[in-house]
Design a protein around this motif. Structure first.
Motif, PDB file in Angstrom:
ATOM      1  N   SER A 239       0.836  -1.209   0.000  1.00  0.00           N
ATOM      2  CA  SER A 239       0.000   0.000   0.000  1.00  0.00           C
ATOM      3  C   SER A 239       0.866   1.252   0.000  1.00  0.00           C
ATOM      4  O   SER A 239       0.514   2.258  -0.624  1.00  0.00           O
ATOM      5  CB  SER A 239      -0.927  -0.005   1.209  1.00  0.00           C
ATOM      6  OG  SER A 239      -1.783  -1.118   1.148  1.00  0.00           O
ATOM      7  N   LEU A 252      -4.863   2.863   2.850  1.00  0.00           N
ATOM      8  CA  LEU A 252      -4.464   2.892   4.256  1.00  0.00           C
ATOM      9  C   LEU A 252      -3.148   2.152   4.426  1.00  0.00           C
ATOM     10  O   LEU A 252      -2.955   1.071   3.880  1.00  0.00           O
ATOM     11  CB  LEU A 252      -5.518   2.168   5.099  1.00  0.00           C
ATOM     12  CG  LEU A 252      -6.772   2.933   5.493  1.00  0.00           C
ATOM     13  CD1 LEU A 252      -7.665   2.031   6.316  1.00  0.00           C
ATOM     14  CD2 LEU A 252      -6.382   4.176   6.288  1.00  0.00           C
ATOM     15  N   THR A 260      -5.205  -3.840   4.266  1.00  0.00           N
ATOM     16  CA  THR A 260      -5.889  -3.770   2.974  1.00  0.00           C
ATOM     17  C   THR A 260      -6.671  -5.054   2.761  1.00  0.00           C
ATOM     18  O   THR A 260      -6.112  -6.137   2.909  1.00  0.00           O
ATOM     19  CB  THR A 260      -4.857  -3.629   1.835  1.00  0.00           C
ATOM     20  OG1 THR A 260      -3.938  -2.622   2.194  1.00  0.00           O
ATOM     21  CG2 THR A 260      -5.525  -3.308   0.529  1.00  0.00           C
ATOM     22  N   ASP A 279      -3.760  -2.288  -5.721  1.00  0.00           N
ATOM     23  CA  ASP A 279      -3.191  -2.692  -4.435  1.00  0.00           C
ATOM     24  C   ASP A 279      -4.063  -3.832  -3.933  1.00  0.00           C
ATOM     25  O   ASP A 279      -5.280  -3.806  -4.108  1.00  0.00           O
ATOM     26  CB  ASP A 279      -3.253  -1.500  -3.470  1.00  0.00           C
ATOM     27  CG  ASP A 279      -2.646  -1.834  -2.122  1.00  0.00           C
ATOM     28  OD1 ASP A 279      -1.821  -2.772  -2.055  1.00  0.00           O
ATOM     29  OD2 ASP A 279      -3.005  -1.161  -1.128  1.00  0.00           O
TER      30      ASP A 279
END
Ligand SMILES: Nc1nc2c(ncn2[C@@H]2O[C@H](COP(=O)(O)OP(=O)(O)O)[C@@H](O)[C@H]2O)c(=O)[nH]1
Ligand SMILES: [Mg+2]
Length: 463
Positions: A239, A252, A260, A279
């Protein structure tokens, strides 16, 4: 859309809805100069209907009562030398909601109809200003998200694809003319060199169609974006890399594993390519929480769809079974690039182990924190894409094009087979006619209203 009139007057705001420096209201159809005239007071004190083609006039747009609404520039184009092939008036006014609505409202109140989406371009097509592939390129140009897709759209709009398609049609026509001229002779009387000539023509047109078809997938990647997916075990910095590549905090990031869960997707441009970067949730071998399990299923699905996979490992910790587990889940037909992240920390991953797993696949040491290695990453990704996109002449861009070409190709194959099997030429020509018909559908020489509805309904209003 039911069958729409093409010889009435239409108007629409051609610029995006909202506030802006200027907005353009476009009006097309026979009689538009006379219809707009009462609303315009030119500073030159001349009448719009007397204005020469391709001229611009400065003045006031007024209500019927004479009340001024805005200072505007009015551009005049006269049939047939205009976008739609009809008389066209373009009013450039200040780009405010009230102004544009007011001007459009006045026009719509004086016998002008609101344009349907894409109707200006539809008129241009019907007037023979553009063929169907060029009309489609107008939309591609508006939707282009990278330099490459822009390049293809502008080339197609300029007619280079149309030219290639015309060549295919011409060759099919020549072949048909040859065949039909020979029909008068019994088969055995056909001279050998006439036959070899025809054989060669078959080969040439077949090669042209084939080359157009083979460019399709590549082109689709350019326009619809290349899927690049970040995978790795939890906490390797996927991420963080995602955010750093996008240059904003989209995903995040935390020290907690499994931050995630849903794959995130964002668009970015890498060296002129339109890239859809994803992601994903960390891949682990024993998901405990049902949400982790679901997250992982989504990751695997994202992997299957990807064109390029970025397999991330944490360079600051020793290589572990979990990294092996991730790698084993990547379909091996994908382009895989190993990213050894956290290069700002001391290197503790064993590169020999990594190599024994990933073989000679390219790898890059980089840091989401310092952006070290990012230039190399972009070059490598673009390199993959360039390999896939080696230019081979003209390109088709739509599934519609592909289907028409496949129909043409199939009909041509049948014709060629009958010809080779020395069937009487009467058996060959119907298939050739069919191939030609498919090509004509492709360029829009023959079309149905339904097809035009489908194509132009995707357009914005005012184009
Ligand atoms: N020092 C350093 N820490 C990083 C780097 N990339 C990520 N991290 C840290 O590693 C932790 C996990 O990062 P995250 O991006 O959430 O990893 P993910 O689970 O793979 O998505 C966070 O504390 C990040 O700040 C890096 O390049 N250098
Ligand atoms: Mg994450």
């Amino acid at each position: 859309m039911t069958k729409i009139e093409m010889d009435d007057m239409i108007a629409a705001i051609a610029t995006p809805f909202g506030e802006g420096g200027i907005a353009v209201i476009r009006v097309s159809g026979p009689g538009v100069l006379k219809t707009v005239e009462p609303f315009f007071v030119s500073h030159e004190e001349s009448k719009l209907s007397d204005a020469a083609a391709n001229t611009i006039h400065w003045g006031k747009f007024i209500e019927t009562s004479g009340l001024p609404i805005d200072q505007v520039l009015v551009s005049i184009f006269r049939a047939p030398r205009s976008y739609t092939g009809q008389d066209v008036v373009e009013i450039s006014c200040h780009g405010g909601l009230a102004v544009t609505k007011k001007i459009l409202g006045l026009l719509l109140g004086s016998g002008i109809r609101h344009a349907e989406p894409g109707e200006f371009t539809r008129r241009a097509f019907l007037a023979g200003k553009l063929d169907l592939t060029q009309a489609e390129a107008v939309l591609d140009l508006i939707h282009a998200k990278s330099d490459r897709s822009l390049e293809i759209a502008i080339r197609q709009l300029s007619g280079s694809l149309s030219k290639t398609l015309q060549e295919v049609k011409d060759e099919l026509l020549r072949l048909l003319a040859h065949m039909e001229a020979s029909l008068d002779f019994p088969e055995e009387d056909l001279e050998v060199d006439v036959k070899t000539g025809m054989q060669r023509q078959f080969g040439s047109v077949r090669a042209k169609i084939h080359s157009l078809l083979s460019g399709f997938e590549r082109n689709q990647l350019i326009r619809e974006g290349i899927l690049v997916t970040l995978v790795g075990k939890p906490n390797v910095g996927k991420s963080s890399l995602f955010n750093a590549l996008l240059e904003r905090d989209r995903a995040l990031v935390s020290d907690l594993p499994h931050t995630t869960r849903d794959p995130l997707e964002e668009a970015l441009e890498i060296k002129g390519f339109y890239v859809r970067l994803r992601d994903t949730a960390g891949l682990i071998s024993t998901p405990e929480h049902p949400l982790d399990k679901m997250g992982m299923d989504r990751t695997l699905e994202a992997l299957r769809e990807s064109h390029v996979v970025l397999c991330v490992v944490d360079g600051s910790v020793p290589f572990e079974e979990a990294d092996r587990h991730v790698f084993n889940h990547i379909p091996k037909d994908k382009k895989i690039l190993a990213l050894i992240n956290k290069s700002d920390l001391p290197l503790r991953v064993n590169l020999t182990e990594l190599e024994s797993l990933m073989g000679d696949r390219p790898r890059i040491g980089l840091s989401a924190k310092t952006r070290e290695g990012f230039k190399e990453l972009e070059t490598k990704i673009a390199g993959f894409l360039e390999m896939k996109m080696v230019e081979t002449g003209e390109q088709i861009t739509k599934l519609r094009h592909k289907k028409a070409l496949e129909r043409a190709s199939e009909a041509l194959r049948r014709a060629e087979q009958s010809f080779r099997e020395k069937l009487s030429l009467e058996f060959v020509t119907p298939d050739l006619h069919e191939a030609l018909e498919s090509m004509r559908e492709l360029t829009g020489e023959v079309y149905s209203e339904d097809l035009l509805d489908v194509i132009f309904s995707e357009f914005c209003i005012g184009k």
